[in-house]
Design an enzyme around this catalytic site. Sequence first.
Site, PDB file in Angstrom:
ATOM      1  N   ASP A  15       0.816  -1.218   0.000  1.00 55.06           N
ATOM      2  CA  ASP A  15       0.000   0.000   0.000  1.00 55.06           C
ATOM      3  C   ASP A  15       0.848   1.264   0.000  1.00 55.06           C
ATOM      4  O   ASP A  15       0.673   2.137  -0.858  1.00 55.06           O
ATOM      5  CB  ASP A  15      -0.928   0.004   1.215  1.00 55.06           C
ATOM      6  CG  ASP A  15      -2.081  -0.972   1.075  1.00 55.06           C
ATOM      7  OD1 ASP A  15      -1.935  -1.958   0.326  1.00 55.06           O
ATOM      8  OD2 ASP A  15      -3.127  -0.762   1.716  1.00 55.06           O
ATOM      9  N   ARG A  95       0.245   4.784  17.303  1.00 49.46           N
ATOM     10  CA  ARG A  95      -0.100   5.768  16.279  1.00 49.46           C
ATOM     11  C   ARG A  95       0.144   7.221  16.691  1.00 49.46           C
ATOM     12  O   ARG A  95       0.653   8.011  15.887  1.00 49.46           O
ATOM     13  CB  ARG A  95      -1.562   5.581  15.831  1.00 49.46           C
ATOM     14  CG  ARG A  95      -1.864   4.247  15.166  1.00 49.46           C
ATOM     15  CD  ARG A  95      -0.779   3.833  14.213  1.00 49.46           C
ATOM     16  NE  ARG A  95      -1.121   2.680  13.409  1.00 49.46           N
ATOM     17  CZ  ARG A  95      -0.307   1.680  13.159  1.00 49.46           C
ATOM     18  NH1 ARG A  95       0.910   1.690  13.682  1.00 49.46           N
ATOM     19  NH2 ARG A  95      -0.666   0.669  12.393  1.00 49.46           N
ATOM     20  N   SER A 180      -3.193  -9.364   7.115  1.00 47.64           N
ATOM     21  CA  SER A 180      -2.288  -8.227   7.289  1.00 47.64           C
ATOM     22  C   SER A 180      -1.761  -8.227   8.721  1.00 47.64           C
ATOM     23  O   SER A 180      -2.409  -8.735   9.637  1.00 47.64           O
ATOM     24  CB  SER A 180      -3.010  -6.906   7.015  1.00 47.64           C
ATOM     25  OG  SER A 180      -4.040  -6.687   7.959  1.00 47.64           O
TER      26      SER A 180
END
Length: 411
Positions: A15, A95, A180
């Site tokens: 990606d 994150r 994933s």
Amino acid sequence: MAKQKIVLAYSGGLDTSVILKWLKETYDAEIITFTADIGQKDELDGLEAKALATGASKVYIDDLRDEFAQDFIYPMFQAGALYEGQYLLGTSIARPLIAKRMVDIARAEGATAIAHGATGKGNDQVRFELTAAALAPEISVIAPWRNEEFRAEFPGRAEMIAYAEKHGIPVTASAAKPYSTDRNLLHISFESGMLEDPWFDPSADSVKDMYVLSVSPEDAPDQSEYVELTFEQGNCVAINGEQLSPLGVMDKLNELGGKHGIGRVDMVENRFVGMKSRGVYETPGGTILFTAHRKMESLTMDRDVMHLRDGLIAKYATLVYNGFWFAPERLALQALVTESQKNVTGVVRLKLYKGNVIGAGVQSPVSLYNPDIATMEADPTQAYDQGDATGFIRLNALRLKVSSGVEQNRK
């Protein structure tokens, strides 16, 4: 005129490799890639060369493992955060750190935007962008997966692979591993592919090779192993008497937990964006640390302080999961948590055995447990008069008796 600069969160996977090239062509921009080393190990090998070959003008690969352990994992574990009773928030807590560093790089490089490869269906897009909004509202965010033209060009992975081949971008995409993964110092997650079926058994022999950090409990040693964790003010500072940094603690506990098949979780969770998703997680070191910390608190933490903090765990965990790490309410909760941890000091002994973390003793110089008071034998201190319980119970029962009388009169 100088070209626009965009800082891209880059993993080197299919990606973000495609997105790097797509951003450069679509925006006629200079793309600066950023990869945070937060414990991915060999996943970082060759990333700089790959990013430059794909079109990046500059590459940042920053070692943030110490900061991740000390300033993100440890404060979260002091709060006892557990999302929906199972998830130790391994992806969620990483994150805001990644986005924070992206903002720093964007400012240093004079970039006007940051970009990420998170999909429009997941939580990560929210976490990245809420962090950017909190720390650098002047910097815009580009999310290709929410761009209609991008989705039209890449409706599936086949089109992305074809695009990569056309532009000479080396990628590894295999039907043998359709799921994933996301790995860092705290955990590794698995989702999508065959895992989208909640009836699929992630402990089946057919996916035994999927796991990275731990052996299956069935394959763990037949002999249990003891480990001692030393805490100071709610933070683990030593293992088996050896002083370690937060990073050293996480590395050591991951090794021990993985060896004994500890920390595997399979759950269907509620995403912030509204859907349910199925995730499988390996969190060996985090599971040991979480258990040990709770046991340390049980000996040293005031009852009502503990109950107050526990009443906020679900809120705190949800804030982390939803991306509000830098929000004022999370910071306010953290201040309460920090205060609650000032006496969480001592040593916890645990026994590790085939996926289980078993308490085997706890001690502290500031223990609130007094065996002379708690004993079932005669109390040598006479600090507790059992007769006092009569009035205590009578007063607490008063409102119940009054309420019962009202109900009886209604009948």
